[in-house]
Design a protein around this motif. Structure first.
Motif, mmCIF file in Angstrom:
data_model
loop_
_atom_site.group_PDB
_atom_site.id
_atom_site.type_symbol
_atom_site.label_atom_id
_atom_site.label_comp_id
_atom_site.label_asym_id
_atom_site.label_seq_id
_atom_site.Cartn_x
_atom_site.Cartn_y
_atom_site.Cartn_z
ATOM 1 N N LYS A 182 0.824 -1.208 0.000
ATOM 2 C CA LYS A 182 0.000 0.000 0.000
ATOM 3 C C LYS A 182 0.866 1.271 0.000
ATOM 4 O O LYS A 182 0.514 2.264 -0.633
ATOM 5 N N ALA A 183 1.976 1.223 0.728
ATOM 6 C CA ALA A 183 2.833 2.407 0.829
ATOM 7 C C ALA A 183 3.402 2.818 -0.524
ATOM 8 O O ALA A 183 3.761 3.992 -0.722
ATOM 9 N N TYR A 184 3.471 1.861 -1.461
ATOM 10 C CA TYR A 184 4.043 2.146 -2.773
ATOM 11 C C TYR A 184 3.001 2.075 -3.887
ATOM 12 O O TYR A 184 3.336 1.914 -5.052
ATOM 13 N N SER A 185 1.720 2.170 -3.492
ATOM 14 C CA SER A 185 0.625 2.084 -4.476
ATOM 15 C C SER A 185 -0.261 3.324 -4.416
ATOM 16 O O SER A 185 -1.477 3.241 -4.563
ATOM 17 N N LYS A 186 0.335 4.468 -4.195
ATOM 18 C CA LYS A 186 -0.433 5.707 -4.090
ATOM 19 C C LYS A 186 -0.799 6.230 -5.482
ATOM 20 O O LYS A 186 -0.178 5.874 -6.482
ATOM 21 N N TRP A 212 8.288 12.380 -7.033
ATOM 22 C CA TRP A 212 7.457 11.794 -5.977
ATOM 23 C C TRP A 212 6.787 10.516 -6.468
ATOM 24 O O TRP A 212 6.717 9.518 -5.731
ATOM 25 N N ASN A 213 6.330 10.528 -7.705
ATOM 26 C CA ASN A 213 5.688 9.330 -8.264
ATOM 27 C C ASN A 213 6.661 8.152 -8.301
ATOM 28 O O ASN A 213 6.279 7.010 -8.015
ATOM 29 N N ALA A 223 8.937 7.338 -6.322
ATOM 30 C CA ALA A 223 9.150 6.739 -5.003
ATOM 31 C C ALA A 223 7.877 6.158 -4.403
ATOM 32 O O ALA A 223 7.936 5.205 -3.619
ATOM 33 N N ASN A 224 6.712 6.693 -4.769
ATOM 34 C CA ASN A 224 5.471 6.320 -4.091
ATOM 35 C C ASN A 224 4.454 5.595 -4.966
ATOM 36 O O ASN A 224 3.461 5.078 -4.442
ATOM 37 N N CYS A 225 4.684 5.543 -6.263
ATOM 38 C CA CYS A 225 3.744 4.886 -7.187
ATOM 39 C C CYS A 225 4.501 3.811 -7.961
ATOM 40 O O CYS A 225 4.754 3.940 -9.162
ATOM 41 N N ARG A 226 4.856 2.740 -7.279
ATOM 42 C CA ARG A 226 5.724 1.722 -7.867
ATOM 43 C C ARG A 226 4.951 0.510 -8.366
ATOM 44 O O ARG A 226 5.548 -0.426 -8.907
#
Length: 480
Positions: A400-404, A412-413, A415-418
């Motif tokens: 969840k932490a990497y599925s924003k 930012w994407n 690091a956070n949308c992997r």
């Protein structure tokens, strides 16, 4: 003796195991250092490629500048030649025009003076003609009076009879003379009228000629002014030639400097290319050393010796079997189509940076995989993430932490949308395509803004319906 032998063998086994564990620990530390060095080498190689591209770009630009300066110098030389020709033509034309205008102006002035003098002469002739007309009218008057006198004399002679015959003859002669004078006076008057008509026409034409001559003088003056302007233009062209010649020297110096820069850049380009080639070889050898180190760590782990990676490997194996079981059951029950499970037609999601992709099974994996991945995070404090990738490095579902939800900031994407991304780097593809029981890799993870952290990646192959689908990856921190 047998007991002693058994004790000795047990001690030796313990010693061997301790030795292997110590070797494993040392190999692990060596692998970490090699991974760190390999990461730095990879960065240097990428930097070398970028520098080589930059140098090549600068070299091409410098060549273009030199070519442009050379063309400019040629154009300036042609401009100087053309300007010099124009200057000579203007000089010759101006001199010829000035000479012609001077001559014409002199002729016009003479013609104007002659026309004016002719006009004055015509005026004087007109005055004489008028005087002649007055005299002619006086003669005509005298002729009429003479005729009248002759008539009176004839009448008196007739009254005198024979005594007046002499007067009659004289009267007849006087009458004849008067008639002749009258005839001449009439002809003279007619000729004078015709002369006056001719003189009037001549005066009108003389007036027009005088006006034309005056206008010609004015135009000659304007032509003289134009000639003066031509002279100024010729002087301006001369100055232009001088200015262009003055600019030519700096351009020649610029060309010389550009050639020197080109020579230096060409030498630098060759050095950078050689450096890039050497870095490529160094990267390849560093990767080979890292492969050997990772193979050695796997060998030690497979030997049964407990290492710092053993726990993570066991977790990875259990979770991979759980993923396989869920997928096989879904295919068997028809809730997941076998073809859909191996969908490789990645459809890019619009307006995502870095790019994200859809496949036919992502909704299913989000529902069934993500809860499992979240539980893995609590199984060891070192674990940072847990995810699965197909054989091409596509990662459909992440923690969840990497599925924003992605935004407008690409950094930012990253690091956070992997999730829903393709990771085709060395570590990602090795984990995705590995068919050995497990694989442990050490790598430098890019955290953005030039920050990197050393991590390990344990991966286990995933088989779906007997086919290699990809691999389960668990990323965990390196113990310093």
């Amino acid at each position: 003796m047998n007991v002693l032998s058994q004790i000795a063998r047990a001690d030796q086994a313990n010693h061997d195991e301790t030795t292997l564990a110590d070797i494993g620990h040392r190999v692990e530390r060596l692998g970490i250092e090699i991974a760190d060095v390999n990461g730095v080498v990879s960065e240097l190689a990428a930097l070398g490629v970028q520098q080589a591209q930059n140098v090549s770009t600068v070299t091409r630009t410098s060549h273009q500048v030199l070519a442009t300066n050379t063309k400019l110098a040629q154009s300036m030389a042609e401009a100087v030649h053309s300007a010099e020709q124009a200057e000579q033509i203007l000089h010759d034309s101006t001199a010829q025009i000035q000479t012609t205008i001077t001559k014409n102006n002199k002729c016009m002035q003479e013609l104007s003076a002659s026309s004016l003098h002719f006009k004055e002469s015509l005026g004087a002739v007109d005055g004489n003609v008028q005087e002649v007309q007055v005299a002619s009218r006086a003669i005509a008057q005298i002729a009429r009076e003479t005729q009248l006198l002759s008539l009176n004399v004839s009448v008196e002679a007739a009254r005198a009879g024979d005594a007046g015959r002499g007067f009659a003859v004289i009267a007849a002669s006087v009458k004849t003379l008067a008639d002749q004078i009258q005839g001449f006076a009439d002809q003279n008057a007619q000729n004078l009228e015709e002369l006056v008509t001719v003189l009037t026409g001549l005066q009108e034409r003389s007036q027009q000629s005088a006006q034309t001559a005056t206008k010609a003088i004015d135009e000659a003056k304007a032509a003289q002014e134009a000639s003066t302007q031509l002279t100024h233009l010729s002087q301006s062209v001369s100055k232009l030639v001088s200015d262009i010649e003055g600019l030519k020297a700096p351009v020649d110096e610029n060309i010389h400097a550009s050639k020197s820069i080109n020579d230096e850049l060409s030498s630098l380009d060759q050095s950078v290319q050689h450096f890039e080639k050497q870095l490529g070889q160094l990267t390849s050898r560093a990767d080979s050393i890292l492969d050997i180190s990772e193979d050695l760590m796997v060998f030690i782990a497979q030997s049964g010796v407990e290492t710092g990676d053993t726990k993570i490997i066991r977790i990875c194996e259990r979770v991979a079997r759980k993923i396989e079981e869920l997928m096989d059951q879904a295919v068997a029950h028809g809730t997941l189509n076998s073809r859909a499970a191996f969908d490789r037609q990645y459809k890019q999601i619009p307006n995502t940076n870095p790019a994200q992709y859809f496949t036919e099974y992502v909704d299913w994996t989000d529902q069934h995989w993500q809860p499992i991945f979240e539980k893995v995070l609590s199984m060891d404090p070192r674990i940072v993430f847990c995810a699965a990738v197909d054989v091409q490095g596509y990662l459909p579902t992440h923690n969840k932490a990497y599925s924003k939800a992605p935004g407008s900031d690409a950094e930012w994407n990253a690091a956070n949308c992997r999730n829903r991304r393709i990771f085709d780097d060395r570590t990602g593809l090795a984990a995705a395509q590995n068919t050995k029981p497990f694989l442990v890799q050490t790598y430098r993870r890019d955290m953005g803004n030039g920050q990197f952290v050393l991590m390990k990646d344990a991966s286990v192959p995933i088989q779906i319906s007997g086919r290699h689908w990809g691999g389960l990856r668990i990323g965990y921190k390196v113990e310093q």
